[in-house]
Each structure stands twice: as C-alpha cells, then as structure tokens.
Design an enzyme around this catalytic site. Sequence first.
Site, short mmCIF file in Angstrom:
data_model
loop_
_atom_site.label_atom_id
_atom_site.label_comp_id
_atom_site.label_asym_id
_atom_site.label_seq_id
_atom_site.Cartn_x
_atom_site.Cartn_y
_atom_site.Cartn_z
N LEU A 150 107.57 49.10 25.73
CA LEU A 150 106.96 48.08 26.58
C LEU A 150 105.61 48.56 27.10
O LEU A 150 105.37 49.77 27.23
CB LEU A 150 107.87 47.75 27.77
CG LEU A 150 108.07 48.81 28.85
CD1 LEU A 150 106.94 48.84 29.87
CD2 LEU A 150 109.38 48.57 29.57
N CYS A 259 100.67 57.22 29.56
CA CYS A 259 101.28 57.62 28.28
C CYS A 259 100.32 58.07 27.18
O CYS A 259 100.57 59.08 26.53
CB CYS A 259 102.11 56.46 27.76
SG CYS A 259 103.41 56.04 28.91
N GLN A 261 97.28 59.45 26.76
CA GLN A 261 96.72 60.80 26.73
C GLN A 261 97.83 61.85 26.66
O GLN A 261 97.78 62.78 25.86
CB GLN A 261 95.85 61.01 27.97
CG GLN A 261 95.31 62.43 28.05
CD GLN A 261 94.26 62.56 29.12
OE1 GLN A 261 93.33 61.78 29.22
NE2 GLN A 261 94.41 63.59 29.94
N LYS A 322 94.85 48.98 34.06
CA LYS A 322 94.73 47.72 33.34
C LYS A 322 95.10 46.62 34.31
O LYS A 322 95.58 46.92 35.41
CB LYS A 322 95.62 47.70 32.09
CG LYS A 322 97.10 47.83 32.41
CD LYS A 322 97.97 47.93 31.17
CE LYS A 322 98.17 46.60 30.50
NZ LYS A 322 99.22 46.63 29.46
C1 UGA Z 1 101.30 51.79 26.20
C2 UGA Z 1 101.76 51.16 24.87
O1 UGA Z 1 101.01 49.98 24.59
C3 UGA Z 1 103.24 50.80 24.95
O2 UGA Z 1 103.68 50.32 23.67
C4 UGA Z 1 104.04 52.05 25.32
O3 UGA Z 1 105.41 51.76 25.45
C5 UGA Z 1 103.52 52.58 26.64
O4 UGA Z 1 102.13 52.92 26.52
C6 UGA Z 1 104.31 53.80 27.00
O5 UGA Z 1 104.35 54.75 26.21
O6 UGA Z 1 104.96 53.78 28.04
P1 UGA Z 1 100.57 50.83 28.57
O7 UGA Z 1 99.96 52.18 28.75
O8 UGA Z 1 101.46 50.30 29.63
O9 UGA Z 1 101.42 50.79 27.22
O10 UGA Z 1 99.42 49.74 28.41
P2 UGA Z 1 98.44 49.32 27.20
O11 UGA Z 1 98.39 47.85 27.16
O12 UGA Z 1 98.79 49.99 25.93
O13 UGA Z 1 97.02 49.83 27.72
C7 UGA Z 1 96.69 51.21 27.76
C8 UGA Z 1 95.22 51.37 28.07
O14 UGA Z 1 94.42 50.96 26.98
C9 UGA Z 1 94.72 50.54 29.27
O15 UGA Z 1 93.83 51.33 30.04
C10 UGA Z 1 94.02 49.38 28.62
O16 UGA Z 1 93.03 48.81 29.43
C11 UGA Z 1 93.43 50.04 27.41
N1 UGA Z 1 93.15 49.10 26.29
C12 UGA Z 1 94.16 48.42 25.69
C13 UGA Z 1 91.84 48.93 25.87
O17 UGA Z 1 90.89 49.54 26.41
N2 UGA Z 1 91.60 48.07 24.83
C14 UGA Z 1 92.58 47.38 24.20
O18 UGA Z 1 92.27 46.62 23.25
C15 UGA Z 1 93.90 47.57 24.64
#
Ligand code: UGA
Length: 451
Positions: A150, A259, A261, A322
Amino acid sequence: MAVIADRCPQIQVTVVDLNAERIAAWNDDDLSRLPVYEPGLDAVVGRARGRNLHFSTEVDAAIAAADMVFLSVNTPTKTRGVGAGQASDLRWIEVSARQVAAAAQGHTIVVEKSTLPVRTAEAVKAILAAAQGDAHGGKTFSVLSNPEFLAEGTAIADLEAPDRVLIGGEDDAAIEALVSIYGQWVPEERILRTNLWSSELSKLTANAFLAQRISSINSIAALCEATGADVREVARAIGSDSRLGARFLQAGPGFGGSCFQKDILNLVYLCRHYGLEAVASYWEQVVSLNNWQQHRIARKVVQSLFGTVTGKRLAVLGFAFKADTNDTRESPAIRICRDLIEEGAQLAIVDAKVDPAQIARDLEQAPQEIAAAGSVPAGEGGWLPVASAEAAAQGADAVLILTEWAAYRQLDWVAIAALMRRPAWLFDARAIADADAARAAGLTVWRVGEG
Ligand code: UGA
C-alpha cells in the site's frame, strides 16, 4: 489490520503495541484523533472497532490467543555498528519474534509484515524453532512472508483492491490459511504464492523500481530545464508506451517517505554483502540522484533570489512527503528547508495536516517569530508555522510549493501576490499551481522540469 477486520467480521483482530499512549489514541472515541491521518481509515476503524477489531497493550495475552501473528514493527536503517547508514535494524523484529516464541500456545502462523532484508525469515524461524516443543509442550510455528504494497494517502483503496497480494512460504497449510483471509475480498488470481526469499526480495525490488522511475524522471526534469523541453510533455510521450506505462512519472522535489530510501539502501547493503559491487553502486545512484534533486531545488531558490536568501522571508507550502498524509519521514521538504535555513532564510511553513512539533523535530530547530524585523540575530535562519498559504505569503519574497496538496491547485494568485514583496517568485517543485495565473499576477515562476 483494520481492513482485514472490516472485510472478515468472523475473524477477531487484535492490534497490540507496548506504547500505551498510542493504543489509547487508537481507542479514542473521536475518530478524527486517530494517530495516523489516512483518508477513509476513520470510517473503517469506526465500523470494526469494538466488534472484531481491538487495540490493546496486552501483548502476551493476544499472542497466546492468536492463530496467526503479524510482525509489523519498524525496521529503520541502522545508525551505528556494522552496516550503519544502509542495513536494516532488525532489533525489534528479533525482540518480537522472541516474545512470540515465549507467549504463543499451540500452533501459530507467524507472518512477516514488516519490510525485511532477504533471508530474515531464517532468523525468525531459528528463534521460533528454539521454543518449539518447550515446557508446556506442543507449541509449533510456521513462518510466512506477506509484504505490504500500500502507499500512504491511498492506503485504504490499495488494501481494498490490491494489484496483488504476495505470500511467501514453505508450509502449504499456512499459506492457504492466509490466502483464505485475503480471499474474502481479493480475487484468487491476484494472490501470488512464492517461496520465502522471493517474497522478501520482491518487496525491496518493487520499491527500488518505483524509486528508480522517480529518480529517472527527475534527472530528465533537470535536462528539460536546461534545454527548453517540458518534463510533463516528455512524461506523457514516454508514458503512452504501454511497456513503460503512464504512472509514477511525476517530476518533483525527490521522493520521500519511510520506505524508498531505506529499502534501496538495504538492497545496496545486501548486494555488497554478496560481493555484487556493480549491482550495489547501480542502485545507490537512485538515492544519490534523489539527494541531488533536493539540494538542487534549494540552490535554485537561492540563485534566483540574487544569490542570497539571508534575512528573506520565504513561504513554504506543504511539509508532508506527499499529499493526503501527515507523515514527514524523509520528506524532501526537510532537506530543502534545512538548506534554506542554513543560508539564513526565514521560512513561514504551512501544512494542514502536519503538527508543527513534528516540523521542529525534523528541522532540529524550535520555531521562532520571524515576522517582526530585527527579532532574530542577523544572518540566522529560522522558521515559523503558519495557518494558511496567505499567512505564509505575507511579506515573502517567494512561495515554494513542496507538497502537492489539492488546495495549492486553486490558490488565488492575485490575492497572494498582493501580500508579497516585489519582485516576487513562485517555485513550484510539484508543478501543480496555476502557473499562468501566477505569472499574470506578476510573479516570476519556476516549475520543476519546465525549460
Ligand atoms: C511506497 C510504495 O509506492 C508502496 O507500494 C509501498 O508499499 C510503500 O512505499 C512502502 O514500502 O511502505 P509511499 O512511500 O507511501 O509508498 O508513497 P508513494 O506514493 O510511493 O510516494 C513516495 C514518494 O515519491 C513521495 O515523496 C512522492 O511524492 C514521490 N513521487 C511519487 C514522485 O515524486 N513522483 C511520482 O510520480 C510518484
């Protein structure tokens, strides 16, 4: 666990924690005060709590009564000793495994829910095996890996309709017991069964690939800015290729969250451990590029404001890593704000969901009054929490958008520009604001990835 309880009313789910304050907060009658802000979670907890979802500090009793125990403790990056800065700290997994070994009764299925380095199940199994057949006899264990995919902000939807559920293990009966839980609402073809090690490694690999996409698009964003291309046009063009897909190509201030990093550094550590130096340095670059992107944005602000932000007031919109979460772990806003404070800037920070006390911990600096001239020693940077974008913009030279909260798409740039000192800038690190309206209101606009 709340979603499992919601979807499986016949199963009793007890969430236990040693932290009494946290458990009390999960039991709070006022659902708006749950410790985690996550859209839809309050409704799910509201439906199941007290029926078949319980929050308790009675850890041993809950383990003894359980047929299945999910280990869901944190596994942060080690800060000292062997592997410091890269390897996962497994002390809480070990402590929990030992507690399960001691308190369990009869046959217990132990599910690794925390994200773990490959082959952690071996350690968990060894600890449980040592307790097998102990004193009162008959206690036995099966270990499964069931990593969670998730994302924060969309957690409930991700859990209710997951792309896949992954279950790794060797004991077919245990695997089928867990399948029967998810099977209550997840279609059979979305439940994947693998061996333990593939399951553990799949979790790290999924996060590494996702983070790599963000570093890739952020690297191209910098090139777009230099060449006159627009990263959103490039993302649309490449995302139309069904082999690449359109999602996760949003350029921004770099990825944050607890997560990405951590998991990549963990992967890097594992590769080095197995002598795969080339593989380790390949993945390490994903993190290096991310750090560079965060520093780059702070540098861009300083350069644009005539090379100095000392004593200047800057409005920072968004601090969470985010939108739709109050989580600030590894948020790009932390590094960017620290860099600017280091340069002597006065930051007015607003985030509707993040507690200012958390911002103070992240910046390692207490807030101070920054509005009144002369109230801070010359040249020293500082920050102040404010309640709205307008309050942040009051007397500011620049507005920085660091989190993509929906409200920032609809800001009234005429009203905001009127509050700011001229010349005024908008630095939109998420490219969500109405740039045309901001320009029309007289601001100089920088958007990530726009040449
Ligand atoms: C992430 C993964 O997407 C999940 O599948 C996983 O389960 C989770 O880590 C985990 O291991 O617990 P999360 O960190 O909650 O989820 O959120 P994301 O939507 O993946 O965003 C991570 C970062 O990437 C945020 O800072 C977001 O702003 C950034 N991001 C995301 C971008 O800069 N560009 C994008 O297109 C997508």
